[in-house]
Design an enzyme around this catalytic site. Structure first.
Site, PDB file in Angstrom:
ATOM      1  N   GLU A 183       0.821  -1.211   0.000  1.00 18.09           N
ATOM      2  CA  GLU A 183       0.000   0.000   0.000  1.00 18.09           C
ATOM      3  C   GLU A 183       0.857   1.263   0.000  1.00 18.09           C
ATOM      4  O   GLU A 183       0.639   2.163   0.821  1.00 18.09           O
ATOM      5  CB  GLU A 183      -0.950  -0.001   1.196  1.00 18.09           C
ATOM      6  N   GLU A 252      -6.381  -8.014  -1.054  1.00 13.80           N
ATOM      7  CA  GLU A 252      -6.940  -8.057   0.303  1.00 13.80           C
ATOM      8  C   GLU A 252      -8.438  -7.810   0.246  1.00 13.80           C
ATOM      9  O   GLU A 252      -8.878  -6.656   0.146  1.00 13.80           O
ATOM     10  CB  GLU A 252      -6.300  -7.005   1.221  1.00 13.80           C
TER      11      GLU A 252
END
Ligand code: GAL
Length: 825
Positions: A183, A252
């Site tokens: 991320e 995710e």
């Protein structure tokens, strides 16, 4: 050349070509999917983090993942567990990464290795070793030489280890994918040019390690080629990768959310999880990973945050203890079956979209060989819709997707749960008799030191202990007014986090703490002082290092001040700059009171109650059986606990959960605040003790309590499946998913358990939910008989949902269902 020789040479050439093809049989991708051994694949993956369970649990967890329809196991690599001090590596026990990956291979599954090495993950310091913060000139996750050098070294270390063990797919191993960074997109945005250079460097460094499998960067829109940018979130159907030749991947898919001390326990309905995944596949997605599939436990001091609980259950399909969570596990397994039935059509190209109504849509996938699969969705969160597709009517519940693997039969609908549900409970086994030893506030040892002014905590402890004592002395003159009025002065302590206890002249006078969203806090409290010298001792306690945020390496912990006393004759006195004495860690820590041998160095007495800074110890026998075990800490305040010398984690039941715990409707957008439970109770009451840490008798429990609790409430509990329930409609779809031509109710207990009793059974119009079913106006009288005959004494059973089985139709013309609650023992 003679003919036979030529043939021999040709044969040899073919062999060489073939074998070189096998050797390079590798993983690649195109715009549609990851390609493994020349085949596009729709891959279902799930996260299991190896240090969050024990090696003894791994095979069972992996098998349950496989039975749940997973193709891939995904894990991060936990740098701080593997390199506790610079250049000193550890790959044993729960950190035996190679063993974990080999077990995944043995089960016939693939592996997605997310090296990071920044991992976030609610893990201490986001996976970074704390020593990294003290490498001269370092700045994390940006274009910084010292950081890049360390990151490169560790990434290379892991990659070469994987290669040496032959674990990449190109070597015949299970690893088909890898990840670098985690991320980074949002941080890159703030970091400008330095961020962009770093992201580019990270991608190039990773690709240069020649693993033979693709790299992904999750939540990083700028991922440089050939790295694939992937999506993380509760929904990812809207997502597209940054290049048209990259596949649409979801690294995710959050199955729930984590719990923090002070927060309620989040859960995500199975119907909404299935809806999100079906929407993603419908919209061209080809890889989905459940984060988490098994969340597990933050043993020891591995929880990040700060304030992340020891439990990392995550409301995942497999619960913290390794038991299947129903209906989530089963409902997703059914979804995976429906997706797999559709795979031949799904991988053959891009979908065609057909509008079926204002909020209803079909996507149709067709292959040149005639395969056809369709997804029909209704994103209206309020109402049912009847749609017509290829001339056939389909009824779509609100917020749902139906899957038609042959473009005709709806074998699955995300809102119609055919899987069983279970009710688990914590069953009290018995208390543990304990003795106690109370340590004195700041028993200074030879490592203590004095300094003018206040110090940052981690710069002293390097996070080797949660505890740092701050001690100072204050002189109170005989003429102080408060000595006569009894209007005690007020101490104010400003802390950068995370919690603290204030002792005046050896007495606990108060406790303060921050929270997940703001670790900083100010403690105020009246202090009883006497004329002359008074000792102020503050025990500052960290509760996990931050794991997310811009340059979190620069965030402070501890009492940075000001520390003041007000209500004196002079008004306010600032103590911040005066002389302070420091002591790292507790006396009990330096004596290793958590071990049997260490514990013999002090005198233990009868267990005291409500006493701060108190160590408790006792022995207990392991209960027979194989149900997972935990310790009930509900009567205690805050501290840490160990079993046979192994830390089972930080406990803090006294920090009660705030949040809004209302009804939870699967319909409509989900976020982590939407469905919460246990408001007003402890955020975490039970603490997992893995079976493999126990011997049959004489297990050693040690508890360190900071505030004062009631040790008579401490005891062993076992986690059991109280009952299993199922509710199946006469016309439930998905019959073909289970190779059956009629609807059936399926019940199954955990391995080793049998159905002992049918607590409820009704074929008709039963009401309520698992645990609270009741008969409706229509009920077949043979409902119980039918179930008892087929299920009692069995580990699992299946019963046809048709009136013949229940002695005839109890209410012709009415749509009926069978609801059952069975007790497993
Ligand atoms: C993601 C992160 C994961 C985990 C998750 C929340 O943003 O990549 O590591 O922290 O959030 O559970």
């Amino acid at each position: 050349m003679e003919i036979p020789k030529l043939v021999a040479v040709l044969v040899a050439l073919v062999v060489v070509l073939l074998s070189s093809e096998v050797a390079t049989a590798s993983v690649s991708y195109d715009h549609r999917a990851i390609i493994v051994n020349g085949q596009r694949r729709i891959l279902i993956s799930g996260s299991i983090h190896y240090p969050r369970s024990t090696p003894e649990m791994w095979p069972g967890l992996i098998q349950k993942a496989k039975d749940g329809g997973l193709d891939v196991i995904q894990t991060y690599v936990f740098w701080n567990g593997h390199e506790p001090s610079p250049g000193q590596y550890y790959f044993g026990g729960r950190y035996d990464l190679v063993r974990f990956i080999k077990l995944v291979k043995e089960a016939g599954l693939y592996l997605h290795l997310r090296i990071g090495p920044y991992v976030c993950a609610e893990w201490n310091f986001g996976g970074f070793p704390v020593w990294l913060k003290y490498v001269p000139g370092i700045s994390f996750r940006t274009d910084n030489g010292p950081f890049k050098a360390e990151m490169h070294k560790f990434t290379e270390k892991i990659v070469s280890m994987m290669k040496a063990e032959g674990l990449y797919e190109s070597q015949g191993g299970p690893i088909i994918l890898s990840q670098i960074e985690n991320e980074y997109g949002p941080l890159e945005y703030y970091d400008g040019q330095a961020g962009r250079s770093y992201a580019y460097w990270a991608a190039k460094m990773a690709v240069g390690l020649n693993t033979g499998v693709p790299w992904v960067m999750c939540k990083e829109d700028d991922a440089p080629d050939p790295v694939i940018n992937t999506c993380n979130g509760f929904y990812c159907d809207y997502f597209s990768p940054n290049k048209p030749y990259k596949p649409k991947m979801w690294t995710e898919a959050w199955t729930g959310w984590f719990t923090a001390f002070g927060g309620a326990i989040p859960h995500r309905p199975a119907e909404d999880m299935a809806f999100a995944v079906a929407r993603f596949i419908m919209k061209g997605g080809s890889f989905i990973n459940y984060y988490m599939y098994h969340g597990g436990t933050n043993f020891g001091r591995t929880a990040g945050g700060p304030f992340i609980t020891t439990s990392y259950d995550y409301d995942a399909p497999i619960d913290e203890y390794g038991l299947i969570s129903e209906p989530k596990w089963g409902h997703l397994r059914d979804l995976h079956k429906a997706i797999k039935l559709s795979e031949p059509a799904l991988v053959s190209g891009d979908p065609a979209y057909v509008a079926l109504g204002r909020s209803q849509q079909a996507t149709v996938y067709r292959s040149s060989k005639g395969a056809c699969a369709a997804f029909l969705s209704n994103i209206d969160a309020g109402s049912y819709a009847t749609v017509t597709f290829n001339g056939v009517h389909y009824n779509l519940p609100p917020w749902s997707v139906s899957i038609l693997p042959d473009c005709k039969t709806a074998v699955y609908n995300t809102a119609r749960v055919g899987a069983q549900s279970t009710q688990k409970k914590m069953e009290w086994i018995g208390g543990i008799s304990l003795q106690s030893y109370t340590e004195q506030p700041d028993s200074l040892n030879d490592k203590s030191f004095a300094k003018d002014g206040l110090v940052e905590q981690i710069s002293q402890t390097w996070d080797r202990s949660d505890y740092l004592w701050y001690t100072t002395y204050v002189n109170i003159g005989e003429d102080e007014q408060f000595l006569k009025t009894g209007q005690w002065p007020v101490i104010t302590v400003n802390s950068a986090g995370h919690s603290l206890h204030v002792f005046i002249n050896g007495e606990l006078c108060g406790t303060g703490y921050g929270a997940l969203d703001n670790p900083k806090f100010t403690y105020y409290g009246n202090v009883k002082m006497w004329a002359g010298s008074n000792k102020i001792s503050i025990l500052s306690v960290s509760v996990g290092m931050p794991n997310v945020g811009q340059h979190f390496e620069s965030w402070n912990v501890g009492v940075l001040g000001p520390v003041t006393l007000s209500g004196l004759n002079e008004g306010k006195r600032d103590l911040s700059q005066q002389k302070w004495f420091y002591q790292i860690g507790l006396q009990g820590e330096s004596l290793s009171l958590h071990t049997v041998s260490g514990s013999s160095s002090v005198e233990w007495g009868e267990a005291s109650h409500k006493q701060p800074l108190t160590w408790y110890k006792g022995f207990f026998n392991a209960p027979a059986g194989n149900e997972p075990l935990a310790i009930d800490m509900g009567s205690m305040g805050k501290g840490q606990a160990w079993v046979n010398g192994e830390s089972i984690g930080r406990y803090w039941p006294a920090y009660t959960a705030s949040g809004s715990c209302g009804a939870c409707d699967y319909r409509g957008n989900y976020d982590e605040k939407k469905c919460q439970a246990y408001c007003g109770g402890p955020s975490q009451r039970w603490y997992h003790v893995p079976r493999s840490w126990l011997k049959p008798t004489g297990n050693f429990l040690v508890v360190f309590e900071e505030w004062g609790g009631d040790p008579t409430g401490i005891g062993m509990v076992r986690r059991t499946v109280g009952s299993v329930c199922a509710q199946v409609n006469e016309f439930q779809p998905m019959t073909s998913l289970r190779n059956q031509d009629v609807p059936k109710v399926h019940l199954s207990c955990e391995p080793g358990q049998k159905i002992a009793n049918i607590k409820f059974a009704s074929f008709g119009t039963p009401q309520g939910a698992c645990g609270s079913f009741s008969e409706g106006s229509c009920h077949a009288h043979k409902s119980y008989d039918a179930l008892e005959k087929r299920c009692i004494g069995q580990e699992s059973c299946a019963v046809v949902v048709a009136h013949e089985v229940f002695g005839g139709d109890p209410c012709p013309g009415t749509m009926k269902q069978l609801a059952v609650e069975a007790i497993c023992e």
